[in-house]
Scaffold this active site. Structure first.
Site, PDB file in Angstrom:
ATOM      1  N   CYS A   1      -1.687  -3.015   7.432  1.00 32.06           N
ATOM      2  CA  CYS A   1      -1.272  -3.030   8.764  1.00 32.06           C
ATOM      3  C   CYS A   1      -1.617  -2.234   9.720  1.00 32.06           C
ATOM      4  O   CYS A   1      -1.638  -0.817   9.401  1.00 32.06           O
ATOM      5  CB  CYS A   1       0.218  -3.529   8.697  1.00 32.06           C
ATOM      6  SG  CYS A   1       1.275  -1.906   8.426  1.00 32.06           S
TER       7      CYS A   1
ATOM      8  N   SER B   1      19.341 -38.497  13.046  1.00 27.40           N
ATOM      9  CA  SER B   1      19.174 -38.755  14.704  1.00 27.40           C
ATOM     10  C   SER B   1      20.689 -38.390  15.162  1.00 27.40           C
ATOM     11  O   SER B   1      20.843 -37.953  16.034  1.00 27.40           O
ATOM     12  CB  SER B   1      18.977 -40.169  14.865  1.00 27.40           C
ATOM     13  OG  SER B   1      17.319 -40.210  14.523  1.00 27.40           O
TER      14      SER B   1
ATOM     15  N   LEU C   1      20.555 -28.238  -2.374  1.00 31.45           N
ATOM     16  CA  LEU C   1      19.413 -27.634  -2.081  1.00 31.45           C
ATOM     17  C   LEU C   1      19.218 -26.129  -2.289  1.00 31.45           C
ATOM     18  O   LEU C   1      18.495 -25.319  -1.758  1.00 31.45           O
ATOM     19  CB  LEU C   1      19.195 -27.994  -0.586  1.00 31.45           C
ATOM     20  CG  LEU C   1      19.059 -29.550  -0.115  1.00 31.45           C
ATOM     21  CD1 LEU C   1      18.551 -29.462   1.349  1.00 31.45           C
ATOM     22  CD2 LEU C   1      17.965 -30.177  -0.931  1.00 31.45           C
TER      23      LEU C   1
ATOM     24  N   THR D   1      18.204 -39.303   2.039  1.00 36.19           N
ATOM     25  CA  THR D   1      18.442 -38.424   0.706  1.00 36.19           C
ATOM     26  C   THR D   1      19.583 -37.678   0.408  1.00 36.19           C
ATOM     27  O   THR D   1      20.164 -37.685  -0.494  1.00 36.19           O
ATOM     28  CB  THR D   1      17.331 -37.501   0.690  1.00 36.19           C
ATOM     29  OG1 THR D   1      15.954 -38.254   0.546  1.00 36.19           O
ATOM     30  CG2 THR D   1      17.182 -36.595  -0.626  1.00 36.19           C
TER      31      THR D   1
ATOM     32  N   ARG E   1      12.676 -23.492  -4.484  1.00 36.61           N
ATOM     33  CA  ARG E   1      13.381 -23.280  -3.610  1.00 36.61           C
ATOM     34  C   ARG E   1      13.681 -21.578  -3.185  1.00 36.61           C
ATOM     35  O   ARG E   1      13.825 -21.395  -1.882  1.00 36.61           O
ATOM     36  CB  ARG E   1      14.816 -23.703  -3.849  1.00 36.61           C
ATOM     37  CG  ARG E   1      14.767 -25.335  -4.100  1.00 36.61           C
ATOM     38  CD  ARG E   1      16.036 -26.043  -4.423  1.00 36.61           C
ATOM     39  NE  ARG E   1      16.102 -27.390  -4.397  1.00 36.61           N
ATOM     40  CZ  ARG E   1      17.186 -28.051  -5.144  1.00 36.61           C
ATOM     41  NH1 ARG E   1      18.407 -27.359  -5.451  1.00 36.61           N
ATOM     42  NH2 ARG E   1      17.096 -29.425  -5.063  1.00 36.61           N
TER      43      ARG E   1
ATOM     44  N   GLU F   1       0.570  -1.028  -0.044  1.00 38.38           N
ATOM     45  CA  GLU F   1       0.159   0.033   0.043  1.00 38.38           C
ATOM     46  C   GLU F   1       0.762   1.361   0.174  1.00 38.38           C
ATOM     47  O   GLU F   1       0.580   2.231  -0.748  1.00 38.38           O
ATOM     48  CB  GLU F   1      -0.941  -0.020   1.086  1.00 38.38           C
ATOM     49  CG  GLU F   1      -1.811  -1.306   1.354  1.00 38.38           C
ATOM     50  CD  GLU F   1      -1.347  -2.432   2.138  1.00 38.38           C
ATOM     51  OE1 GLU F   1      -2.088  -3.179   2.489  1.00 38.38           O
ATOM     52  OE2 GLU F   1      -0.123  -2.505   2.097  1.00 38.38           O
TER      53      GLU F   1
ATOM     54  N   TRP G   1      18.338 -38.355 -13.653  1.00 40.71           N
ATOM     55  CA  TRP G   1      17.334 -37.557 -13.278  1.00 40.71           C
ATOM     56  C   TRP G   1      16.039 -38.080 -13.659  1.00 40.71           C
ATOM     57  O   TRP G   1      15.564 -38.609 -14.808  1.00 40.71           O
ATOM     58  CB  TRP G   1      17.276 -36.078 -14.047  1.00 40.71           C
ATOM     59  CG  TRP G   1      18.557 -35.475 -13.635  1.00 40.71           C
ATOM     60  CD1 TRP G   1      19.592 -35.366 -14.346  1.00 40.71           C
ATOM     61  CD2 TRP G   1      18.791 -34.592 -12.238  1.00 40.71           C
ATOM     62  NE1 TRP G   1      20.554 -34.820 -13.553  1.00 40.71           N
ATOM     63  CE2 TRP G   1      20.247 -34.296 -12.193  1.00 40.71           C
ATOM     64  CE3 TRP G   1      18.049 -34.512 -10.996  1.00 40.71           C
ATOM     65  CZ2 TRP G   1      20.639 -33.406 -11.249  1.00 40.71           C
ATOM     66  CZ3 TRP G   1      18.530 -33.726 -10.123  1.00 40.71           C
ATOM     67  CH2 TRP G   1      19.912 -33.321 -10.292  1.00 40.71           C
TER      68      TRP G   1
END
Length: 361
Positions: free
Chosen positions: A76, A225, A208, A200, A188, A53, A174
């Site tokens: 807001c 873990s 990533l 993975t 991402r 805005e 792939w």
């Protein structure tokens, strides 16, 4: 189509087409009209920049007195990174504000609308149901984050036609096409964090990162873990992203781990407590979480109804094999009647891949 709907759609288009992640803010679009002419428009900037805005007002080409502001979200009310938008709107002598949806944040919820009305500003809402729905879709991750304290979870899966994500040897590169993988880079870039399981990480050694994108995910998250081999995590190291490892036991040689924070989490049913993982991410202002694998992590999240949205890239190939890796693990359900259903389903094609997207009911 009425002029009001047309200009409100313009505000929606501005927000929907943005390629910038403004988290933990919601994405908002705003258009300022006067005498049938667009005199200003804006989208919300990344913190600590302006909200939509304000950008519409400060870019105005004409006097804003008596103008109409179309905004996809209630302005807001509180002081944050910027001064309250509602005060700026009143100061600019805007005559009417058309609001797509009410802000779910308790600091705002309805208060700006009341203040505008008390100041003589007319407040209206779009009558078109599609415009209302699009406004609500824009703030869905923000609403979920505000109400739950956890990120909005989107799962991305690349599968063969027979539902496999890897061969019996673990090979998965792939499955989807190059064009599909480019789309994932955009996903991402628009995410605060990308999360995978330790299997993975070991099998694929993914970075990533959002390749060829300026904006990167703030966090690269791994669930393991007992992390013990720093070298395994080296592909994740990149500028602009921090590695978060959720674990049950922290390694003793932390100095060997670059740009990595270990977060100790208790277990539940012999697995890391996923609700606590998501809660910790929420505390770090992670609003959008992209989960990329593997099947067991995704299955565990789905078992607990923690996945909000899914994008499934289906490649026109068959992998076969009883020992090949399925796309979703976990405990699963006993009866078909218990299956989780998708809504807002969209089906599209990119190169030879079919993309099925939807939100979990």
């Amino acid at each position: 189509m009425s002029e009001k709907i047309k200009e409100f759609e313009r505000a929606l288009d501005l927000a929907e087409k943005t390629s910038v992640n403004v988290s933990p803010r919601p994405t908002v679009g705003a258009v300022l009209m006067k005498n049938g002419e667009v005199i200003g428009e804006g989208i919300t900037d990344r913190p600590p920049g302006n909200h939509a805005e304000i950008n519409a007002i400060i870019t105005s080409s004409r006097d804003t007195k008596g103008s109409t502001l179309f905004t996809t979200l209630e302005p807001c009310f509180h002081q944050g990174d910027t001064k309250p938008c509602v005060d700026k709107i009143i100061d600019a002598k805007v005559g009417k504000v058309v609001i797509g949806t009410i802000d779910p944040n308790p600091k705002v919820r309805g208060k700006s609308i009341q203040k505008l009305q008390n100041s003589g500003v007319t407040v209206q809402y779009p009558q078109d149901k599609i415009c209302k729905a699009r406004s609500q879709d824009l703030i869905e991750p923000f609403k979920h984050y505000i109400e739950s304290g956890m990120p909005y979870v989107t799962a991305k899966i690349a599968v063969s036609l027979d539902g496999k994500i890897a061969t019996k040897t673990g090979d998965s590169k792939w499955i989807s096409s190059e064009q599909s993988r480019e789309l994932v880079q955009q996903m991402r870039s628009l995410s605060d964090a990308v999360m995978i399981g330790s299997k993975t990480l070991q099998a694929d050694s993914p970075s990533l990162s959002a390749k060829n994108k300026e904006q990167q995910p703030k966090f690269k998250v791994v669930l393991c873990s007992r992390p013990s081999i720093p070298k395994t995590y080296e592909p994740l190291i990149s500028k602009g992203s921090k590695i978060l490892v959720f674990c049950n036991e922290e390694p003793t040689d932390k100095k060997k781990w670059r740009n990595t924070e270990f977060i100790k989490i208790s277990t539940k049913n012999q697995k890391l407590d996923l609700i606590k993982v998501l809660t910790e991410l929420g505390k770090r202002k992670c609003m959008n979480l992209l989960v990329e694998g593997g099947g067991e992590l995704l299955g565990s999240l789905m078992d607990q109804n923690l996945v909000n949205k899914i994008h499934m890239f289906i490649a026109p190939i068959f992998i076969g094999g009883g020992r090949s890796i399925n796309s979703v693990g976990g405990s699963g359900i006993k009866l078909i009647s218990e299956a989780r259903k998708l809504s807002n389903i969209k089906v599209s094609q990119i190169d030879q891949d079919i993309i099925v997207s939807g939100k979990f009911i």
